[in-house]
Design a protein around this motif. Structure first.
Motif, PDB file in Angstrom:
ATOM      1  N   MET A 379       0.815  -1.216   0.000  1.00 33.74           N
ATOM      2  CA  MET A 379       0.000   0.000   0.000  1.00 33.74           C
ATOM      3  C   MET A 379       0.839   1.252   0.000  1.00 33.74           C
ATOM      4  O   MET A 379       0.347   2.341  -0.295  1.00 33.74           O
ATOM      5  CB  MET A 379      -0.939   0.001   1.203  1.00 33.74           C
ATOM      6  CG  MET A 379      -2.075  -1.014   1.096  1.00 33.74           C
ATOM      7  SD  MET A 379      -3.285  -0.767   2.401  1.00 33.74           S
ATOM      8  CE  MET A 379      -4.490  -2.019   1.976  1.00 33.74           C
ATOM      9  N   ALA A 380       2.105   1.089   0.303  1.00 32.16           N
ATOM     10  CA  ALA A 380       3.008   2.237   0.270  1.00 32.16           C
ATOM     11  C   ALA A 380       3.263   2.698  -1.161  1.00 32.16           C
ATOM     12  O   ALA A 380       3.943   3.711  -1.364  1.00 32.16           O
ATOM     13  CB  ALA A 380       4.328   1.902   0.966  1.00 32.16           C
ATOM     14  N   ALA A 381       2.759   1.907  -2.138  1.00 36.25           N
ATOM     15  CA  ALA A 381       2.906   2.300  -3.551  1.00 36.25           C
ATOM     16  C   ALA A 381       1.674   3.030  -4.064  1.00 36.25           C
ATOM     17  O   ALA A 381       1.602   3.393  -5.242  1.00 36.25           O
ATOM     18  CB  ALA A 381       3.167   1.064  -4.406  1.00 36.25           C
ATOM     19  N   ARG A 382       0.712   3.249  -3.187  1.00 36.74           N
ATOM     20  CA  ARG A 382      -0.537   3.880  -3.624  1.00 36.74           C
ATOM     21  C   ARG A 382      -0.265   5.257  -4.226  1.00 36.74           C
ATOM     22  O   ARG A 382       0.473   6.063  -3.671  1.00 36.74           O
ATOM     23  CB  ARG A 382      -1.499   4.003  -2.453  1.00 36.74           C
ATOM     24  CG  ARG A 382      -2.856   4.628  -2.803  1.00 36.74           C
ATOM     25  CD  ARG A 382      -3.777   4.601  -1.589  1.00 36.74           C
ATOM     26  NE  ARG A 382      -5.110   5.101  -1.902  1.00 36.74           N
ATOM     27  CZ  ARG A 382      -5.535   6.320  -1.675  1.00 36.74           C
ATOM     28  NH1 ARG A 382      -4.706   7.201  -1.101  1.00 36.74           N
ATOM     29  NH2 ARG A 382      -6.765   6.688  -1.982  1.00 36.74           N
ATOM     30  N   GLY A 383      -0.899   5.498  -5.387  1.00 41.34           N
ATOM     31  CA  GLY A 383      -0.783   6.799  -6.041  1.00 41.34           C
ATOM     32  C   GLY A 383       0.420   6.926  -6.940  1.00 41.34           C
ATOM     33  O   GLY A 383       0.580   7.965  -7.597  1.00 41.34           O
ATOM     34  N   LEU A 384       1.272   5.878  -6.986  1.00 45.94           N
ATOM     35  CA  LEU A 384       2.493   5.982  -7.793  1.00 45.94           C
ATOM     36  C   LEU A 384       2.352   5.278  -9.153  1.00 45.94           C
ATOM     37  O   LEU A 384       3.252   5.348  -9.974  1.00 45.94           O
ATOM     38  CB  LEU A 384       3.675   5.381  -7.038  1.00 45.94           C
ATOM     39  CG  LEU A 384       3.968   6.003  -5.672  1.00 45.94           C
ATOM     40  CD1 LEU A 384       5.241   5.399  -5.084  1.00 45.94           C
ATOM     41  CD2 LEU A 384       4.096   7.522  -5.778  1.00 45.94           C
ATOM     42  N   ARG A 385       1.249   4.603  -9.372  1.00 44.65           N
ATOM     43  CA  ARG A 385       1.061   3.862 -10.629  1.00 44.65           C
ATOM     44  C   ARG A 385       0.929   4.804 -11.824  1.00 44.65           C
ATOM     45  O   ARG A 385       1.463   4.553 -12.899  1.00 44.65           O
ATOM     46  CB  ARG A 385      -0.180   2.984 -10.518  1.00 44.65           C
ATOM     47  CG  ARG A 385      -0.476   2.142 -11.755  1.00 44.65           C
ATOM     48  CD  ARG A 385      -1.790   1.378 -11.583  1.00 44.65           C
ATOM     49  NE  ARG A 385      -2.097   0.575 -12.741  1.00 44.65           N
ATOM     50  CZ  ARG A 385      -1.752  -0.699 -12.888  1.00 44.65           C
ATOM     51  NH1 ARG A 385      -1.072  -1.299 -11.922  1.00 44.65           N
ATOM     52  NH2 ARG A 385      -2.078  -1.372 -13.966  1.00 44.65           N
ATOM     53  N   SER A 386       0.212   5.913 -11.607  1.00 48.73           N
ATOM     54  CA  SER A 386      -0.002   6.838 -12.719  1.00 48.73           C
ATOM     55  C   SER A 386      -0.297   8.217 -12.171  1.00 48.73           C
ATOM     56  O   SER A 386      -0.544   8.389 -10.977  1.00 48.73           O
ATOM     57  CB  SER A 386      -1.175   6.362 -13.593  1.00 48.73           C
ATOM     58  OG  SER A 386      -2.357   6.302 -12.824  1.00 48.73           O
ATOM     59  N   VAL A 387      -0.265   9.196 -13.028  1.00 53.91           N
ATOM     60  CA  VAL A 387      -0.570  10.566 -12.654  1.00 53.91           C
ATOM     61  C   VAL A 387      -2.068  10.658 -12.404  1.00 53.91           C
ATOM     62  O   VAL A 387      -2.868  10.184 -13.208  1.00 53.91           O
ATOM     63  CB  VAL A 387      -0.164  11.534 -13.771  1.00 53.91           C
ATOM     64  CG1 VAL A 387      -0.536  12.972 -13.397  1.00 53.91           C
ATOM     65  CG2 VAL A 387       1.322  11.416 -14.055  1.00 53.91           C
ATOM     66  N   GLU A 460      -0.073 -11.513  -2.488  1.00 55.68           N
ATOM     67  CA  GLU A 460       0.710 -10.286  -2.630  1.00 55.68           C
ATOM     68  C   GLU A 460       0.718  -9.812  -4.083  1.00 55.68           C
ATOM     69  O   GLU A 460       0.649  -8.607  -4.366  1.00 55.68           O
ATOM     70  CB  GLU A 460       2.141 -10.539  -2.148  1.00 55.68           C
ATOM     71  CG  GLU A 460       2.983  -9.288  -2.004  1.00 55.68           C
ATOM     72  CD  GLU A 460       2.698  -8.522  -0.721  1.00 55.68           C
ATOM     73  OE1 GLU A 460       3.442  -7.580  -0.430  1.00 55.68           O
ATOM     74  OE2 GLU A 460       1.729  -8.880   0.006  1.00 55.68           O
ATOM     75  N   SER A 461       0.792 -10.764  -5.018  1.00 53.60           N
ATOM     76  CA  SER A 461       0.823 -10.382  -6.431  1.00 53.60           C
ATOM     77  C   SER A 461      -0.494  -9.726  -6.845  1.00 53.60           C
ATOM     78  O   SER A 461      -0.514  -8.810  -7.679  1.00 53.60           O
ATOM     79  CB  SER A 461       1.085 -11.614  -7.294  1.00 53.60           C
ATOM     80  OG  SER A 461      -0.019 -12.515  -7.277  1.00 53.60           O
ATOM     81  N   ILE A 462      -1.572 -10.215  -6.245  1.00 55.71           N
ATOM     82  CA  ILE A 462      -2.872  -9.616  -6.563  1.00 55.71           C
ATOM     83  C   ILE A 462      -2.938  -8.195  -6.008  1.00 55.71           C
ATOM     84  O   ILE A 462      -3.416  -7.265  -6.662  1.00 55.71           O
ATOM     85  CB  ILE A 462      -4.023 -10.469  -5.983  1.00 55.71           C
ATOM     86  CG1 ILE A 462      -4.043 -11.859  -6.632  1.00 55.71           C
ATOM     87  CG2 ILE A 462      -5.356  -9.766  -6.178  1.00 55.71           C
ATOM     88  CD1 ILE A 462      -4.268 -11.849  -8.125  1.00 55.71           C
ATOM     89  N   ASN A 463      -2.463  -8.033  -4.758  1.00 54.99           N
ATOM     90  CA  ASN A 463      -2.555  -6.722  -4.111  1.00 54.99           C
ATOM     91  C   ASN A 463      -1.642  -5.691  -4.753  1.00 54.99           C
ATOM     92  O   ASN A 463      -2.029  -4.524  -4.915  1.00 54.99           O
ATOM     93  CB  ASN A 463      -2.216  -6.871  -2.625  1.00 54.99           C
ATOM     94  CG  ASN A 463      -3.262  -7.670  -1.875  1.00 54.99           C
ATOM     95  OD1 ASN A 463      -4.458  -7.599  -2.187  1.00 54.99           O
ATOM     96  ND2 ASN A 463      -2.835  -8.448  -0.882  1.00 54.99           N
ATOM     97  N   ILE A 464      -0.444  -6.092  -5.093  1.00 52.90           N
ATOM     98  CA  ILE A 464       0.518  -5.126  -5.624  1.00 52.90           C
ATOM     99  C   ILE A 464       0.196  -4.720  -7.056  1.00 52.90           C
ATOM    100  O   ILE A 464       0.619  -3.658  -7.540  1.00 52.90           O
ATOM    101  CB  ILE A 464       1.958  -5.710  -5.538  1.00 52.90           C
ATOM    102  CG1 ILE A 464       3.008  -4.589  -5.758  1.00 52.90           C
ATOM    103  CG2 ILE A 464       2.149  -6.808  -6.569  1.00 52.90           C
ATOM    104  CD1 ILE A 464       2.997  -3.547  -4.674  1.00 52.90           C
ATOM    105  N   GLU A 465      -0.567  -5.583  -7.741  1.00 54.56           N
ATOM    106  CA  GLU A 465      -0.836  -5.358  -9.169  1.00 54.56           C
ATOM    107  C   GLU A 465      -1.452  -3.989  -9.435  1.00 54.56           C
ATOM    108  O   GLU A 465      -1.095  -3.318 -10.398  1.00 54.56           O
ATOM    109  CB  GLU A 465      -1.767  -6.465  -9.690  1.00 54.56           C
ATOM    110  CG  GLU A 465      -2.108  -6.314 -11.173  1.00 54.56           C
ATOM    111  CD  GLU A 465      -3.148  -7.305 -11.625  1.00 54.56           C
ATOM    112  OE1 GLU A 465      -3.138  -7.650 -12.819  1.00 54.56           O
ATOM    113  OE2 GLU A 465      -3.986  -7.723 -10.804  1.00 54.56           O
ATOM    114  N   LYS A 466      -2.374  -3.551  -8.541  1.00 57.83           N
ATOM    115  CA  LYS A 466      -3.072  -2.306  -8.819  1.00 57.83           C
ATOM    116  C   LYS A 466      -2.283  -1.056  -8.438  1.00 57.83           C
ATOM    117  O   LYS A 466      -2.755   0.055  -8.675  1.00 57.83           O
ATOM    118  CB  LYS A 466      -4.413  -2.297  -8.109  1.00 57.83           C
ATOM    119  CG  LYS A 466      -4.338  -2.435  -6.610  1.00 57.83           C
ATOM    120  CD  LYS A 466      -5.736  -2.560  -6.017  1.00 57.83           C
ATOM    121  CE  LYS A 466      -5.671  -2.834  -4.510  1.00 57.83           C
ATOM    122  NZ  LYS A 466      -7.023  -3.042  -3.962  1.00 57.83           N
TER     123      LYS A 466
END
Length: 1234
Positions: A379-387, A460-466
């Motif tokens: 969840m620490a990657a939230r918001g970093l996938r795209s602008v 984990e792979s499912i969660n990190i995917e998004k």
């Protein structure tokens, strides 16, 4: 003067103030009539803001907040600092006092308190006020009225001013709202929900708030700080809040890192020493996992920036130094960092600076998370996938390059991905990339097996995917296609099994089945299917299994040059099948693929196989039929039928169509019917088509024979629906249009072309006939287009009419059938059955333009004769028959020329004739049968109307014979002007009995008055018959009426005319010679006496001509004998001269008798004889008659040279004239045209 000046400003200052007030509140209040969701959520925070701002500038001071909801009533209260006169005045009149440059005040940014009117525009306010110059508070209450438009707002302002009351101190500031409208109530509910979602973060970031209590209709919610734990080495802190939600207690834990440091940019901007303050926080749940409330915004400026929820972050970021928009829904990020006018940092520049400084806080948080075994690190990657899709005040390029990219680099450096046993950095694992939702576990298992478990755990792979981004070379995403590529790289199953822990065949079988179900194109793009040589191959149209393929199919395959083993899947692959697993149909597909393109040798190899074991006998017959057709066209390629047992029916699907296509093309090449491509063969092809290839587009081929045996496209042909051959010959021979080119050969069985062909029948050619018959008969030049017109010569039209007349109705009573019968009579030709055709009566318009030429032919034949007798002789009919034919023609068809016989049977123009007698019945009832179809049969029905004629005549008073004779004797030959009685009454004029009586009486009178006529024998006869005979048949009153002159002078006329001197003398001589009895006897035997006189005349004739014992005609030496001989010698060289006599020798006695009778008749009418003899060249009819009697059946005559000799005589005759000037004196016609 000073007072006047003060009055002026005081008077107008109030007006200006009122206008400013309205301008400040009017537009915003209009918006809040129907507030948006962001406003509905924000009202609570505006009140919290006021509570917080009330103690700004008072270090260490804290505030308690309570919110009570009772149905639709909302009461907000806090125990912050009292109002002063400026702050209360600013609240009531909507202007900010002292907040703009107060960086401690959150309310410096927007419209603030107005947003609370989304609940109600009437607000009851109470609290404490410290008046100017005092230190102790006093209580007050006031009701704010802000309903309506401009005048109502001013009225509300006056009501607000009037409502102000001073009371004892309350020690709490209270705002009371009553939600009235539906949207007011929705705003209340949305605001409470947003309060619950975000109050914990507000407590985290607003240390000024000591406690908060919510009483929502009896449900109590409180939140208070429990304790803070500091982790200086990580520059982090952990704080816990105790939440009591309606007696349900739980903790809220936040991990946060913050900075507060001097900032030069802010100091310069605000001309005051300023620190920059940033706090980044991550919520943890009771399991020590990261928790994100997605309904809460990630941006806080002490209070949540409601409306900015779309702007996602991996943490919650708060800064009192953010510069949000006026409605506190977003922050400014678009624009330059430095304000070009002031040279100071701009609002976007401040916000960008805050975000950039948050990178280090993010790193602090990640360090703590990784070292303290906090879960759900993805969840620490939230918001970093795209602008994020922020639409206002946002610079996407800057945000991605300067905020997201550094954040991603920080994240990648920490172990945040769980692989099932430990956390790994993203770059250390293969990250499964799922492109489908339902089969993720299966995809994960395949990837995990291929990559030796160097992947995250499945969950984990499912969660990190998004959360992960794709455009980063540091992240190794793998998907099912990468697995396929990896297997492809192994090249064969032997190499692969060294890297697979499971049974390689079973695993690969499952993998192939999965790929087939979800990624079938990979099977064609990559070599992953093991064939029977264990090599990996790509799926193609030839790859198949062969478990149940029988020997004869394999034999066929080998003959088709198919490399069977290389192209078939290994038999250990059991679950996967490229189509119809382990079935013969797979082998069939190989054959079909091989035969996808035409090859005579290969395709015909398959055609030889007949599936004798097929239960469908019709299918077996189909195979035999196709084989039979092919054996005609490709006899060299076929050696006989072969056993095709076990061959499935669908093997030939598509191939049969290809064969049929080539078959038709081969037939088409023949161009026409011949010994090989016979009509019988074409019928077999069509039968095959109708039974087995009904969807085949046969109209693209030219293989149907037309009636000229040319092979044509069915599009160019029509079925011949009893179109007469006569019509076809007519169009071809007369107009050059061969319709047989467009008609299907009659031997073709068109039932096999049902619903494909269109038909043509005789009526379809009416327009064609019309076109040709209406064309000009001579070529004409168009000087405008400079072209010659199309034309049809008259002779061609006449010939066409002669064709068309031979198409007759099957009903003998139709007019067209009548015309046909008449035509046969007049051209003296009885058509045999094969010379004409019979059609249905419904076809009636094909003769519309041709019959006029038939009329003309018949008229011309009639006009070539002077009278009915002549016509009858020429046609070989009796006069009565001819009259009946004429009656039919005259009464049913157009009348032109001299074709109507008078009562002497002479042909006249109808305009010169009259009907005999007047009708005694109305004209519309007269002679109705004349125009009926009752005359139209050629023989039996031709005369059936004669009785009706008599009946009609019974209704008409005719002119008696005696009167006609009398009129003729008087010089008025009425018979010459009357239409023949047998013809009916076709004339437009009539002469009555009374008319002729009057005419005779006038002529008698005229002649009687002229004594010179008394000796006229005809006058004598007329007078005698009228006065002595006819008058005796009449009543005296009728005589007086009809013959007034003759009646009055009857005796005078008899004495003067009837019995003249010569007559009286003859009577005296007879009386002297014979007695009365002898005279009576002479009169009694007058016929015998006439016959005796005729015999004497014949004896005189026999002196000229008689038949001798040798069956020759002897023409004696009488006065006419030489002329007779010359006449006959023109046509026959059998005339000889001997002993002063001429002899004619005929081939038989019958012919001699006929010639004898001809000569006798000529002599019997010396005038006719003289006319014939004196003509230099006999008429055409005379030649025909002579030839008929003299040349018929004479074998000694050279028939071929007769016409030539006659023509030669004409040429010699013209040659004697030397020039045309002399010739024209002997030619009756235009000599040049002749």
């Amino acid at each position: 003067m000073s007072n006047l000046k003060n009055d002026f400003f005081n008077k107008n200052r109030t007006k200006v103030f009122e206008k400013i007030y309205i301008a400040n509140v009017r537009n915003r209040l209009r918006e809040l009539v129907n507030p948006n969701d962001a406003d509905c959520k924000r009202w609570i925070w505006e009140l919290v803001q006021n509570a917080k701002d009330s103690i700004s500038g008072q270090p260490g001071r804290k505030v308690d907040i309570e919110l009570n909801v009772d149905s639709d009533t909302y009461i907000f209260k806090h125990n912050g600092s009292p109002f002063n006169e400026n702050t209360l005045f600013g609240l009531l009149y909507k202007y900010s006092e002292g907040k703009t440059n107060n960086y401690e005040s959150t309310g410096r940014f927007g419209t603030g308190f107005l947003t609370t009117h989304s609940l109600s525009k009437t607000v009851e306010i109470s609290g404490d006020l410290i008046p100017d110059g005092q230190t102790e508070p006093t209580g007050f209450s006031v009701t704010m009225y802000r309903e309506g438009e401009d005048s109502e707002l001013l009225e509300g302002l006056r009501k607000t001013e009037d409502s102000l009351r001073y009371e004892k101190p309350f020690h709490w500031t209270t705002y009371k709202y009553k939600a009235v409208t539906k949207r007011n109530k929705e705003a209340g509910q949305l605001g409470i929900k947003n309060f619950k979602d975000n109050i914990d973060k507000v407590m985290l970031f607003c240390l000024e708030i000591n406690s908060i209590k919510l009483n929502d209709n009896g449900k109590i919610l409180t939140i208070e700080r429990s304790g803070i734990k500091d982790y200086p080495e990580y520059k982090c802190q952990k704080i816990t809040f105790i939440v009591n939600d309606n007696n349900r207690k739980f903790n809220k834990i936040f991990l946060y890192s913050k900075i507060e440091e001097y900032n030069e940019w802010l100091t310069i901007r605000f001309n005051k020493r300023r620190n920059i303050r940033i706090c980044c926080a991550i919520e943890l749940d009771s399991n020590n996992d990261i928790y994100i409330n997605t309904s809460s915004p990630g941006l806080f400026c002490s209070l949540p920036l409601v409306g900015s929820e779309v702007h996602e972050f991996p943490f919650i970021i708060n800064s009192q130094d953010f510069e949000p928009d006026s409605e506190r829904q977003s922050i400014f990020l678009a624009g330059n960092d430095i304000d070009e006018k002031t040279g100071k940092i701009s609002d976007p520049g401040i916000n960008r600076m805050i975000l950039n400084k948050s990178h280090n806080l993010y790193k602090n948080l990640l360090g703590f998370i990784c070292d303290f075994n906090i879960g759900k690190r993805y969840m620490a990657a939230r918001g970093l996938r795209s602008v994020p899709h922020v639409t206002r005040f946002f610079d996407r390029v800057w945000y991605k390059e300067y905020f997201i990219k550094p954040m991603r680099e920080i994240l990648i450096s920490f172990p945040i991905i769980w692989n099932g046993s430990q956390y790994k950095k993203i770059s250390e694992l293969k990250i499964p990339n799922y492109d489908m939702t339902n089969e993720r576990k299966q995809i994960y298992d395949f990837i995990s097996e291929i990559y030796n478990n160097e992947v995250p755990s499945y969950d984990e792979s499912i969660n990190i995917e998004k959360y992960l981004w794709s455009d980063d070379e540091n992240i190794d995403f793998v998907d099912i296609e990468d697995c396929v590529i990896s297997i492809d790289d192994y090249e064969n199953i032997t190499t692969l099994q060294d890297n697979i822990n499971e049974d390689v065949w079973e695993w690969l079988d499952s993998f192939l089945s999965f790929i087939k179900s979800y990624y079938p194109t990979y099977l064609e793009r990559y070599a992953i299917i093991p064939n029977m040589n264990k090599d990996f191959v790509k799926l193609n149209q030839f790859l198949a299994t062969s478990k149940y393929v029988p020997k004869n199919i394999i034999e066929c395959l080998e003959k088709l040059d198919i490399n069977w083993k290389e192209r078939h899947i290994h038999k250990k692959i059991k679950k996967y099948s490229p189509g119809t697993d382990h079935k013969i149909s797979i082998a069939v597909s190989e054959i079909r693929d091989t035969l996808s393109e035409w090859s005579e040798e290969k395709v015909l190899t398959l055609i030889q196989y007949i599936p004798y074991d097929c239960e469908d006998t019709k299918f077996i017959q189909k195979r035999k039929s196709i084989y039979e057709l092919c054996s005609v066209i490709w006899e060299n390629y076929l050696s006989g039928e072969k056993d095709g047992s076990k061959f499935p029916e669908d093997l030939w699907n598509g191939i049969d169509e290809m064969v049929f296509d080539k078959l038709l093309l081969e037939i088409q090449e023949s161009k026409k019917i011949d010994d090989k491509i016979s009509v019988e063969f074409i019928n077999k092809v069509l039968k095959c088509f109708s039974q087995y290839f009904q969807n085949f587009e046969i109209n693209e081929y030219s293989f149907i024979p037309n009636q000229n045996n040319k092979l044509c496209s069915i599009n160019d042909l029509y079925e011949d629906i009893e179109i007469p051959e006569i019509l076809k010959d007519c169009l071809k021979n007369c107009f050059g249009e061969d319709i047989r080119e467009n008609l299907i050969n009659k031997e073709i069985e068109t039932r096999n072309l049902k619903n494909i062909i269109t038909t043509r029948e005789i009526t379809d050619y009416r327009s064609t006939l019309k076109k040709y018959f209406l064309m000009d008969e001579e070529m004409k030049y168009n000087r405008y287009s400079r072209t010659y017109s199309k034309y049809v010569p008259r002779n061609s039209k006449i010939e066409a009419a002669k064709y068309l007349i031979r198409i007759v109705h099957n009903d003998s009573h139709t007019l067209q059938r009548k015309l046909f019968n008449l035509y046969q009579v007049f051209i003296k030709h009885k058509f045999s059955e094969d010379e004409y055709c019979v059609i249905d009566n419904k076809y009636h318009d094909i003769w519309d333009y041709s019959n006029k030429y038939i009329y003309e032919i018949i008229r011309n034949i009639i006009e070539e004769n002077d009278d009915v007798n002549s016509l009858a002789k020429n046609l070989g009919k009796s006069e009565n028959e001819i009259l009946k034919y004429l009656k039919i023609f005259i009464n049913n068809f157009p009348i032109k020329g001299k074709i109507v016989p008078n009562q002497y049977s002479e042909f006249c123009e109808i305009a010169k004739l009259m009907n005999e007698g007047m009708d005694n019945i109305p004209f519309d009832k007269f002679d109705s049968d004349i125009f009926s179809d009752s005359y139209l049969s050629y023989s039996d029905t031709l005369y059936e109307d004669s009785e009706s004629d008599n009946n009609n005549n019974n209704n008409i008073k005719l002119i008696p014979k005696e009167l006609k004779d009398i009129a003729k004797y008087l010089g008025y030959d009425v018979r010459a002007g009357l239409v023949h009685k047998s013809i009916g009454r076709p004339c437009s004029r009539s002469i009555s009995y009374e008319d002729i009586c009057k005419k005779i009486d006038e002529l008698i009178e005229k002649k009687h008055k002229n004594k010179d006529t008394y000796k006229d024998k005809n006058f004598k006869k007329a007078a005698y018959i009228l006065l002595e005979k006819y008058f005796k048949t009449m009543e005296e009153i009728e005589i007086k009426k009809l013959f007034p002159y003759s009646y009055l002078l009857k005796n005078n006329i008899i004495i003067d005319v009837v019995i003249d001197e010569s007559a009286r003398e003859t009577l005296v001589n007879i009386g002297n010679t014979y007695d009365d009895d002898e005279i009576k006897e002479l009169l009694k035997n007058s016929n015998e006496i006439k016959q005796f006189l005729k015999t004497i005349k014949q004896k005189q004739f026999l002196k000229i001509i008689h038949k001798d014992s040798s069956q020759s005609i002897v023409i004696g030496s009488g006065p006419n004998s030489e002329r007779i001989s010359r006449f006959f010698k023109k046509y026959n060289n059998r005339i000889s001269y001997s002993n002063n006599e001429y002899y004619y020798s005929g081939p038989n006695s019958k012919m001699i008798d006929e010639i004898y009778n001809i000569i006798y008749k000529i002599l019997d009418n010396s005038n006719e004889f003289n006319n014939v003899i004196l003509n230099k060249i006999p008429s055409y009819d005379e030649l025909i008659n002579i030839e008929k009697y003299l040349l018929k059946n004479d074998e000694n005559i050279d028939h071929e040279n007769i016409d030539n000799e006659n023509i030669e005589d004409c040429v010699s005759f013209i040659d004697n004239y030397k020039n045309v000037t002399i010739l024209q004196d002997n030619i009756n016609e235009d000599v040049w045209e002749w």
